[in-house]
Design an enzyme around this catalytic site. Structure first.
Site, PDB file in Angstrom:
ATOM      1  N   CYS A 134       0.955  -1.130  -0.005  1.00  0.00           N
ATOM      2  CA  CYS A 134       0.014  -0.102   0.007  1.00  0.00           C
ATOM      3  C   CYS A 134       0.859   1.334   0.000  1.00  0.00           C
ATOM      4  O   CYS A 134       1.467   1.842   1.032  1.00  0.00           O
ATOM      5  CB  CYS A 134      -0.895  -0.082   1.089  1.00  0.00           C
ATOM      6  SG  CYS A 134      -2.056   1.480   1.052  1.00  0.00           S
ATOM      7  N   CYS A 137      -0.491   4.108   1.877  1.00  0.00           N
ATOM      8  CA  CYS A 137      -0.295   4.204   3.428  1.00  0.00           C
ATOM      9  C   CYS A 137       0.958   4.304   3.784  1.00  0.00           C
ATOM     10  O   CYS A 137       1.146   4.992   4.807  1.00  0.00           O
ATOM     11  CB  CYS A 137      -0.761   2.764   3.740  1.00  0.00           C
ATOM     12  SG  CYS A 137      -2.033   1.912   3.118  1.00  0.00           S
ATOM     13  N   ASP A 138       1.944   3.678   3.096  1.00  0.00           N
ATOM     14  CA  ASP A 138       3.402   3.580   3.575  1.00  0.00           C
ATOM     15  C   ASP A 138       4.375   4.698   2.905  1.00  0.00           C
ATOM     16  O   ASP A 138       5.324   4.788   3.457  1.00  0.00           O
ATOM     17  CB  ASP A 138       4.095   2.358   3.445  1.00  0.00           C
ATOM     18  CG  ASP A 138       3.079   1.316   4.236  1.00  0.00           C
ATOM     19  OD1 ASP A 138       2.664   1.898   5.339  1.00  0.00           O
ATOM     20  OD2 ASP A 138       3.016   0.164   4.065  1.00  0.00           O
TER      21      ASP A 138
END
Ligand code: NDP
Length: 361
Positions: free
Chosen positions: A180, A183-184
């Protein structure tokens, strides 16, 4: 007596549905899944969902950077002692973050979980493995052998990112391997470093483009010599000067060390026997997701991609009246914590109104 609302799944959609249903006095029962069941461990479908498998969550509204020690105090004050114990390594000891940070996925989920219990949510740490939606009240069976009846069901079992299944991929999850980018991607370890994205669909292009904001260069590794992504997305990848295509190649091994995490990727050609190594501080898998719908046994209509089909715009209705779906299990498109939480709220409101219409108060 039949349960009024049973919620299956324990990510942001499940807990938000529980908070709303509990505050509407519906005494929801959540099946949060079991961490010790081998299929859950292998598939990454353990309790608290995909967020529990990630690190910092910088895009959940209401969570600016806060000092790690202060967050530790907050967690200690907010959570029951046994649940705090499960998180304490985030705040204390040598793995603890130093200084300010955003929320960590696991703590965010613990806070949501606990918030739901404040209003009367009951939680069972088990998986629903079989359903009968052909007659009402519905019947649900758990893995540990419990059978229960439910007037409404909210399916919030999420989706799991597909991985290739390499041991090295598993070893560096959360230490440079991610599925992701949104997300990261902004984490310090990826800044101004080469990164690798695996896949050739819209997600891979989107992730690669997104990562160019942070990376020095992004290598897109695709097993064929043509992208699956839509034309406009292809154009975006091919015209981005920070993206270098690696056609006809597959990931052979993630390279790294225990301390540094990922340091590179070894690729193998899909057309001959050549291999090459790329330096990289991150490897992002974008080879699709699989929604967690097996336990439904085909009783709820799925869309062409296998996600639960929502039948009515602006609602969480499924093909079965009284069964609602929220979060990634019904969303192949947005897949964000905040959109999942929002749809969990919608599912609880839909269930509450459906029960009221049927005369169940
Ligand atoms: P897709 O299934 O479209 O693409 C998956 C990609 O991963 C393909 O290129 C596929 O290769 C590759 N792949 C699959 N398995 C392997 C493997 N074992 N080894 C190597 N490569 C592999 O999934 P996406 O997540 O990209 O997209 C899902 C849906 O969401 C699509 O309908 C997409 O259009 C949509 N979407 C739309 C976006 C947008 O419009 N902005 C953004 C993101 C998603 P191959 O091509 O060879 O099969």
């Amino acid at each position: 007596m039949a349960e009024k609302v049973v919620i299956i799944g324990s990510g942001p959609a499940g807990w938000t549905a529980a908070i709303y249903a509990a505050r509407a006095n519906l005494q929801p029962l959540v099946y949060e899944g079991s961490a010790t069941w081998e299929p859950n461990r292998v598939n990454g479908t353990t309790p608290l969902g995909q967020l529990n498998l990630t690190t910092e969550v910088e895009n959940f509204p209401g969570w600016p950077y806060v000092d790690n020690d202060v967050l530790g105090q907050f967690a200690k004050s907010a959570l029951p002692a046994d649940r705090y114990d499960g998180l304490s390594h985030l705040y204390q000891g040598k793995r603890a973050h130093q200084g300010k940070r955003a929320a960590f996925g696991p703590e965010l989920m613990e806070f949501m979980r606990h918030q739901s219990t404040l209003y009367g949510t009951r939680i069972i740490t088990d998986d629903i493995v079989e359903v009968d939606f052909k007659k009402h009240p519905f019947t649900l069976k758990s893995r540990e052998g419990q059978t229960l009846e439910a007037l409404t069901v909210i399916v919030a079992t999420g989706a799991r990112a597909n991985y290739l299944g390499l041991p090295s991929e598993d070893r560096y999850k959360n230490n440079g391997v991610s599925a992701c980018a949104v997300c990261d991607g902004a984490l310090p370890r990826f800044r101004s470093k080469p990164l690798v994205v695996i896949g050739g669909g819209d997600s891979a292009v989107e992730e690669a483009n997104y990562l160019t904001k942070f990376a020095s260069i992004v290598f897109m590794v695709h097993r064929r010599n043509e992208l699956r992504a839509s034309k406009i997305m292809q154009q975006r990848a091919l015209s981005n000067p920070k993206i270098t295509m690696k056609w006809n190649r597959a990931l052979d091994e993630v390279l790294g060390t225990e301390e540094a995490g990922v340091t590179g990727a070894r690729l193998k050609s899909t057309v001959d026997s050549t291999k090459e190594e790329l330096p990289a501080s991150g490897v992002f898998l974008a080879i699709g997701h699989t929604p967690n719908t097996d336990f439904l046994g085909g009783q709820v209509k799925l869309d062409a991609k296998g996600y639960i089909e929502l039948t009515t715009p602006q609602h969480t209705y499924t093909s079965v009246e009284g069964v609602f779906a929220a979060g990634d299990v019904a969303d192949s498109y947005y897949r964000q914590a905040v959109t999942a939480a929002g749809s969990g709220c919608m599912a609880a409101l839909d269930a509450e109104r459906w029960l009221a219409e049927k005369g169940h108060h």
